[in-house]
Design an enzyme around this catalytic site. Structure first.
Site, short mmCIF file in Angstrom:
data_model
loop_
_atom_site.label_atom_id
_atom_site.label_comp_id
_atom_site.label_asym_id
_atom_site.label_seq_id
_atom_site.Cartn_x
_atom_site.Cartn_y
_atom_site.Cartn_z
N GLU A 124 0.85 -1.19 0.00
CA GLU A 124 0.00 0.00 0.00
C GLU A 124 0.89 1.24 0.00
OE1 GLU A 124 -2.73 0.45 3.30
OE2 GLU A 124 -3.78 2.07 2.30
N GLY A 263 2.75 2.18 11.04
CA GLY A 263 2.49 1.36 12.22
C GLY A 263 2.31 -0.11 11.88
N ALA A 264 1.45 -0.39 10.90
CA ALA A 264 1.17 -1.77 10.54
C ALA A 264 0.36 -1.79 9.25
CB ALA A 264 0.37 -2.46 11.64
N GLU A 266 -2.58 -4.11 6.84
CA GLU A 266 -3.67 -5.09 6.93
C GLU A 266 -3.69 -6.12 5.81
OE1 GLU A 266 -4.08 -1.74 6.20
OE2 GLU A 266 -5.64 -1.47 4.69
N HIS A 299 -7.19 -2.42 14.92
CA HIS A 299 -7.34 -1.65 13.68
C HIS A 299 -7.07 -2.54 12.45
CE1 HIS A 299 -7.02 2.08 11.19
NE2 HIS A 299 -6.20 1.30 10.48
N GLU A 300 -5.93 -3.20 12.45
CA GLU A 300 -5.57 -4.01 11.27
C GLU A 300 -6.53 -5.18 11.12
OE1 GLU A 300 -3.65 -2.43 9.48
OE2 GLU A 300 -2.80 -1.12 11.03
N HIS A 303 -9.78 -4.11 9.54
CA HIS A 303 -9.67 -3.88 8.10
C HIS A 303 -10.10 -5.09 7.29
CE1 HIS A 303 -8.12 0.06 7.24
NE2 HIS A 303 -6.98 -0.07 7.87
N GLU A 322 -10.04 3.88 5.97
CA GLU A 322 -9.29 4.33 7.15
C GLU A 322 -10.19 5.05 8.16
OE1 GLU A 322 -6.69 3.03 7.83
OE2 GLU A 322 -5.87 2.37 5.93
N1 PHE Z 1 -3.14 0.81 5.80
C1 PHE Z 1 -2.32 0.91 6.98
C2 PHE Z 1 -3.27 1.12 8.14
O1 PHE Z 1 -3.78 0.27 8.70
C3 PHE Z 1 -1.35 2.02 6.99
C4 PHE Z 1 -0.27 1.95 5.97
C5 PHE Z 1 -0.33 2.73 4.82
C6 PHE Z 1 0.82 1.14 6.16
C7 PHE Z 1 0.69 2.70 3.89
C8 PHE Z 1 1.83 1.11 5.25
C9 PHE Z 1 1.76 1.91 4.12
O2 PHE Z 1 -3.66 2.16 8.49
ZN ZN Z 2 -5.79 1.52 8.55
#
Ligand code: PHE
Ligand code: ZN
Length: 872
Positions: A124, A263-264, A266, A299-300, A303, A322
């Site tokens: 992502e 942070g992380a 999904e 959170h993850e 998703h 998000e």
């Molecule tokens: N989509 C991830 C989230 O849970 C954030 C993220 C975006 C991580 C881009 C890496 C790169 O919010």
């Molecule tokens: Zn997210």
């Protein structure tokens, strides 16, 4: 600087081709990786019947290309730095492609890269195109199969999304085959290979299916995964109970990596986490970090439905996943811990960061209409304001209708890539409410300002509130319309909340006013005494309110308000009044006395009040928020006023603070919520006491540091010592001891860096420069950059805004260097300089000069966008 292209929402077109199946083979070699893909492509009936296929691809070495069984000749295709175009393709075909990539050299941490000894991916938003040529856009959803090949014995763990189909050894190679039955966009693809330990558990879903849960880490960190595992199980249960959402695959995997930009992530069935957001152990992790782990795990996981099963049509819709997922994790955390404190944290973040973003050059709506680099739009506006917009919808609908609306959303759009408007449409259909005006929250940037005035007519027993709304212009959006603002209100009399009557109707003691016009007056009837209005209860909308509170009104709300956010906010208002008077050189005696007495009363009631709420009520408004109250803020005056008030409060209230510190000692043991709350209050008290030049308080901190059996107490004592001006010698010893003790725990070493970078006094710039040469520092690791450079620039207002301007120049130089390796991180680090227009001319000029110095470099797209928008 040459300007990159701008992508516009208005230019969205359906893809020309769809990819039914994606088959990938990764051959991992020392030094390079070969990726073979077989893409089953079909023409999209919704496309324009273009003759050529245009795929995304960056930094790829093309080794082979074929359609069905036919190898393509040079004249059949063309490559550019961004694309591969294949000419005159059939209606339906399999594209075979082989590319070579270099994960070892990937310092941007996007695509396939190495972190420590392992391989991992981050796709992502647009990282998949650095792995192979593809239609790397979220509205192209495909069924993925992945084969990973490496020399046998090299990696114990070789993972990808979905289920493991086979795991064999042939000709000295280990071959692991994965299949993900759910269609997904490329940004959710993931691959991991390394030598990892695994913590396993199981979860039985509400329909009785067993899911295997796995958390993979380096072997040394295995004992730090239990909390994340418990959090995961709580999140899975909560999502079943609250949203009726059940997990879909047989297996859910989490992998912890040291080097991660965010942070992380999904990725379907295979979340990849920054170690900072998954590892936790009482000895080495603070309470705040425990709560972060719980929140990010949830959170993850959430998703999986809000993002993966139902995904975004294009990146302008990022907040669709998000905003909704942050709202979901925020409610989860509120249910697991103190709801009031969670609400205060969220409101404080919006106010001191999102409102500042709205007032700056990067302001954008929750659904932006253009971008140069999408990575720059993973912002507090998309995430936190987006979550507030979903929260407002949930409140407008009420729990029962909101649940029916999300059920409709998930069932109607399962397996599809959709828009924010599709989401609102579901809310509208279920509730029958007209949300046309509400939709402006998605398209209009900026923070609405509410000017509130009131009058009380004792004879007619009428109290009226007049509310005027106005949203200041933002870049590219000068005309603003009136928004639909749900404005939760109560009225407080001498003894508590007053009954509310509007138009003869009884409204209980709290009501949500629908503010929809530029100006509105609400008349409350049968009001028997002049009330203190309790406004924007539970922070019911992300707006700024301006109401001239009288001191006794604030006192009343601080003591009586049943809404935790409003109590805290009343205290913030009182502190703000005192601080602004000091900054503006006004006489402040009465205000100070009222503040001191209010805190004294609160501290006396510590036994009957949520200690976590009380602790949050003790913290002064942060500098960034204070600066935002001024057209041209003087950062030096702001820091001085804040430090002085801290000292004064400590001096006046030391008996009460010390008493609190001592009496709560026994309650502050263990990991329960009340214990964490007691710790936060004790440590807030200790930090105040250390402001004073008093050997007894220093020795309390020293003892707490030495005897602590948990990181919260140890680190709070360390921070209190390091940040106090009078404890230098003791602090130096403690810092050394701390490093000695924790040098092998990377995440703790980061805290050690951070506490030094945020010290509000002394020549910290020089020390920060020294830290960059410390043997534990690593300029390629984002967590380290955040612990030293970002901490200094974002959390050390006093030293960063030193009037010499040297810190600005330092930051610019560092960023220019980092941009060569990791543009995403560089561009994020730039944020504090983009707010130059907030400050007095001297500071503003120095900040601008630092920004301008960056234009001399060859900038990444990420950096170009932020620098150019900040200077224009
Ligand atoms: N989509 C991830 C989230 O849970 C954030 C993220 C975006 C991580 C881009 C890496 C790169 O919010
Ligand atoms: Zn997210």
């Amino acid at each position: 600087m040459s300007s990159p292209t701008v992508t516009y929402l208005a230019d969205y077109r359906a893809p020309e081709f769809l990819i039914e199946k994606t088959h990938l083979t990764f051959e991992l070699h020392e030094g390079y990786t070969d990726v073979s893909s077989q893409l089953t492509l079909v023409r999209n009936p919704q496309g324009t019947q273009a003759a050529h296929l245009v795929l995304h691809g960056e930094q790829l070495e093309l080794l082979a290309l074929a359609i069905d069984e036919r190898t393509l000749n040079a004249e059949d295709y063309q490559t550019t730095p961004l694309n591969l175009t294949v000419y005159n393709v059939p209606e339906r075909f399999v594209l075979h492609c082989k590319t070579r990539i270099y994960p070892e050299k990937n310092t941007a941490l996007e695509g396939l890269y190495r972190s420590g000894g392992m391989y991992c991916t981050q796709c992502e938003a647009e990282g998949f195109r650095k792995i192979t040529y593809y239609l790397d856009r979220p509205d192209v959803m495909s069924e993925f199969e992945t084969v990973i090949i490496a020399q046998a014995g090299t990696f114990s763990t070789m993972l990808s999304n979905g289920n493991c189909v086979s795991d064999t050894v042939r000709d000295g190679n280990r071959i692991v085959h994965w299949h993900d039955p759910f269609k997904k966009p490329s940004y959710l693809f993931a691959l991991v290979a390394g030598n990892l330990a695994c913590l396993e558990d199981h979860f039985t879903t509400q329909s009785g299916r067993q899911v295997l849960l796995q958390i993979y880490t380096e072997a040394k960190d295995q004992d730090k995964c239990h909390f994340a595992m418990q959090s995961l199980k709580k999140a899975m249960r909560w999502d079943e109970q609250t949203y009726g959402r059940e997990y879909d695959l047989d297996r859910f995997m989490i992998v912890a990596v040291d080097d991660f930009n965010m942070g992380a992530m999904e990725n379907k069935g295979l979340n990849i986490f920054n170690t900072a957001c998954v590892l936790a152990h009482p000895a080495s992790t603070t309470d705040a970090a425990f709560q972060r782990v719980e929140g990010v795990i949830a959170h993850e996981y959430f998703h999986n439905w809000s993002g993966n099963r139902v995904t975004c049509r294009d990146w302008f819709q990022l907040s669709l996943k998000e905003g909704l997922t942050v709202y979901r994790d925020s409610e989860f955390s509120a249910d697991m811990n103190s709801r009031a404190v969670k609400r205060i944290e969220d409101a404080n973040l919006i106010r001191s960061v999102q409102f500042v973003e709205d007032a700056g050059p990067m302001a954008h709506p929750v659904r932006p209409d253009s971008y140069m680099e999408i990575s720059n739009f993973y912002t507090v506006t998309i995430y936190e304001k987006g979550a507030e917009v979903v929260r407002m919808l949930a409140n407008i609908l009420g729990p029962e209708q909101y649940r029916r609306a999300t059920d409709l959303y998930f069932s109607r759009f399962d397996g599809q890539a959709v828009t924010c408007d599709d989401f609102v449409q579901c809310m509208e259909e279920v509730s029958g409410k007209d949300l046309q005006q509400f939709r402006l929250w998605y398209s209009q940037a900026g923070t609405p300002h509410l000017q509130i005035s009131d009058s009380f007519d004792a004879d007619r027993q009428q109290y009226s509130l007049t509310i005027r709304q106005h949203t200041p212009a933002t870049p590219g959006q000068t005309e603003k319309k009136a928004l639909h603002i749900p404005f939760k209100t109560a009225l407080y009399g001498d003894k508590g909340a007053l009954p509310l009557t509007i138009n003869g109707q009884n409204k209980g003691t709290e009501t949500t006013l629908d503010i929809c016009q530029d100006q509105q007056t609400i008349v409350f009837e049968q009001v028997t005494e002049a009330p203190a209005p309790s406004l924007l209860r539970s922070f019911s909308a992300p707006v700024k309110i301006f109401y001239d509170y009288q001191l006794p009104q604030l006192q009343r709300l601080i003591l009586l308000d049943s809404d935790g956010f409003c109590r805290w906010d009343a205290m913030q208002s009182l502190m703000r009044i005192v601080l602004c008077n000091a900054i503006d050189g006004k006489d402040n005696h009465t205000e100070q006395t009222v503040l001191i007495e209010a805190i004294r009363q609160l501290l006396a009631s510590h036994s009957t009040m949520d200690a976590a709420l009380l602790a949050s009520m003790l913290s002064l408004p942060n500098e960034q928020y204070l600066a935002s109250l001024y057209a041209k803020a003087d950062p030096v005056a702001i820091s001085q006023a804040r430090t002085q008030l801290q000292n004064q409060l400590a001096a006046e209230l030391q008996t009460e603070l010390l008493h609190c510190y001592q009496i709560l000692q026994d309650q502050a043991q263990g990991l329960s919520a009340p214990a964490m709350a007691a710790r936060s209050l004790r440590n807030a008290a200790l930090a105040y006491l250390l402001q004073l030049d008093n050997a007894h308080y220093r020795s309390l901190a020293q003892q707490q540091f030495a005897q602590a059996d948990n990181m919260t107490n140890q680190f709070s004592a360390l921070r209190a010592l390091v940040h106090a001006e009078h404890a230098h010698a003791i602090a130096q010893e403690a810092l050394q001891a701390f490093y000695q003790q924790w040098q092998h725990e990377t995440l703790v070493v980061n805290m050690w860096f951070q506490v030094q970078a945020t010290r509000p006094w002394g020549n910290v710039l020089q020390e920060v420069q020294n830290l960059l040469h410390h043997k534990a520092f690593d300029a390629r690791n984002p967590n380290k950059l955040r612990a030293v450079i970002a901490a200094f620039a974002n959390q050390n207002f006093a030293r960063f805004h030193d009037k010499s301007g040297k810190a600005y120049q330092f930051l610019a130089e560092q960023i220019a260097d980092i941009d060569q390796r990791n543009p995403q991180i560089a561009s994020r680090l730039l944020t504090p300089l983009t707010h130059w227009h907030q400050f007095t001319d001297t500071h503003a000029t120095l900040m601008r000069t630092a920004l301008e110095s960056l234009t001399q470099h060859e900038l990444s797209k990420d950096m170009y966008e932020v620098v150019s928008k900040s200077l224009s």
